[in-house]
Motif scaffolding. Structure first.
Motif, PDB file in Angstrom:
ATOM      1  N   PHE A  80       0.758  -1.555  -0.013  1.00 12.21           N
ATOM      2  CA  PHE A  80      -0.188   0.015   0.017  1.00 12.21           C
ATOM      3  C   PHE A  80       1.348   1.259   0.068  1.00 12.21           C
ATOM      4  CE2 PHE A  80      -2.354  -3.293   1.678  1.00 12.21           C
ATOM      5  CZ  PHE A  80      -3.830  -3.421   0.765  1.00 12.21           C
ATOM      6  N   ARG A  83       2.026   4.134  -1.991  1.00 17.21           N
ATOM      7  CA  ARG A  83       1.362   5.520  -3.085  1.00 17.21           C
ATOM      8  C   ARG A  83       1.934   4.764  -4.459  1.00 17.21           C
ATOM      9  NH1 ARG A  83      -2.114   9.179  -3.040  1.00 17.21           N
ATOM     10  NH2 ARG A  83      -2.135  11.199  -3.316  1.00 17.21           N
ATOM     11  N   MET A 132       0.613   1.746  -5.723  1.00 18.30           N
ATOM     12  CA  MET A 132      -0.817   1.439  -5.825  1.00 18.30           C
ATOM     13  C   MET A 132      -1.634   0.491  -6.953  1.00 18.30           C
ATOM     14  SD  MET A 132      -2.016   1.435  -2.249  1.00 18.30           S
ATOM     15  CE  MET A 132      -3.840   1.851  -2.995  1.00 18.30           C
ATOM     16  N   SER A 160      -0.327  -2.929  -6.970  1.00 21.37           N
ATOM     17  CA  SER A 160      -1.150  -3.615  -5.606  1.00 21.37           C
ATOM     18  C   SER A 160      -2.691  -4.103  -6.028  1.00 21.37           C
ATOM     19  CB  SER A 160      -1.099  -3.145  -4.252  1.00 21.37           C
ATOM     20  OG  SER A 160       0.255  -2.595  -3.426  1.00 21.37           O
ATOM     21  N   SER A 161      -3.074  -2.758  -6.078  1.00 22.72           N
ATOM     22  CA  SER A 161      -4.819  -2.986  -6.580  1.00 22.72           C
ATOM     23  C   SER A 161      -4.866  -3.834  -7.990  1.00 22.72           C
ATOM     24  CB  SER A 161      -5.452  -1.754  -7.491  1.00 22.72           C
ATOM     25  OG  SER A 161      -4.806  -1.361  -8.730  1.00 22.72           O
TER      26      SER A 161
END
Length: 117
Positions: free
Chosen positions: A60, A62, A65, A68-69
């Motif tokens: 998580f 920045r 992201m 990760s998503s």
């Protein structure tokens, strides 16, 4: 030689079994149960190896992201029994997450390579 604690040894085993189940699930034409089980083992092994807080901060950040998503979204799609789409999303997320580490390690190896004039 690297010394590992007992939790880290368990984590290495879980990651190994996770990779095995993911590869076996892909070999068996994207069996969703094997892929989901492999993903869960892989992530739980990662938590055992580096700890919950470090795993959370890794996924998580920045700048990570997007990767990760895609990775975690692909995991959810595999759990919802759409294995091919989920694995494609996971692969893209994995590449996006570890792109900087790969380029740094490749650049380091190129620097070590002797060049004859």
């Amino acid at each position: 030689m690297v010394t590992l604690s007992d939790f880290q040894r368990i984590g290495v085993g879980l990651v190994g079994f996770g990779i095995f189940f993911i590869l076996f699930g892909m070999l068996l034409y994207f069996d969703s149960v094997l892929l989901a089980f492999g993903n869960i083992l892989f992530l739980s092994g990662l938590v055992f190896i580096i700890g919950f807080r470090r795993t959370f901060t890794f996924f998580f950040q920045r700048q990570k992201m997007k990767g990760s998503s895609f990775f975690l979204g692909g995991l959810l799609i595999v759990l919802m029994r759409w294995p091919l789409l989920g694995m494609l999303l996971e692969a893209y997320g994995f590449i996006t997450l570890f792109r900087s580490a790969w380029t740094q390690s490749v650049a380091g190896e190129v620097r070590k390579t002797p060049i004859k004039p």
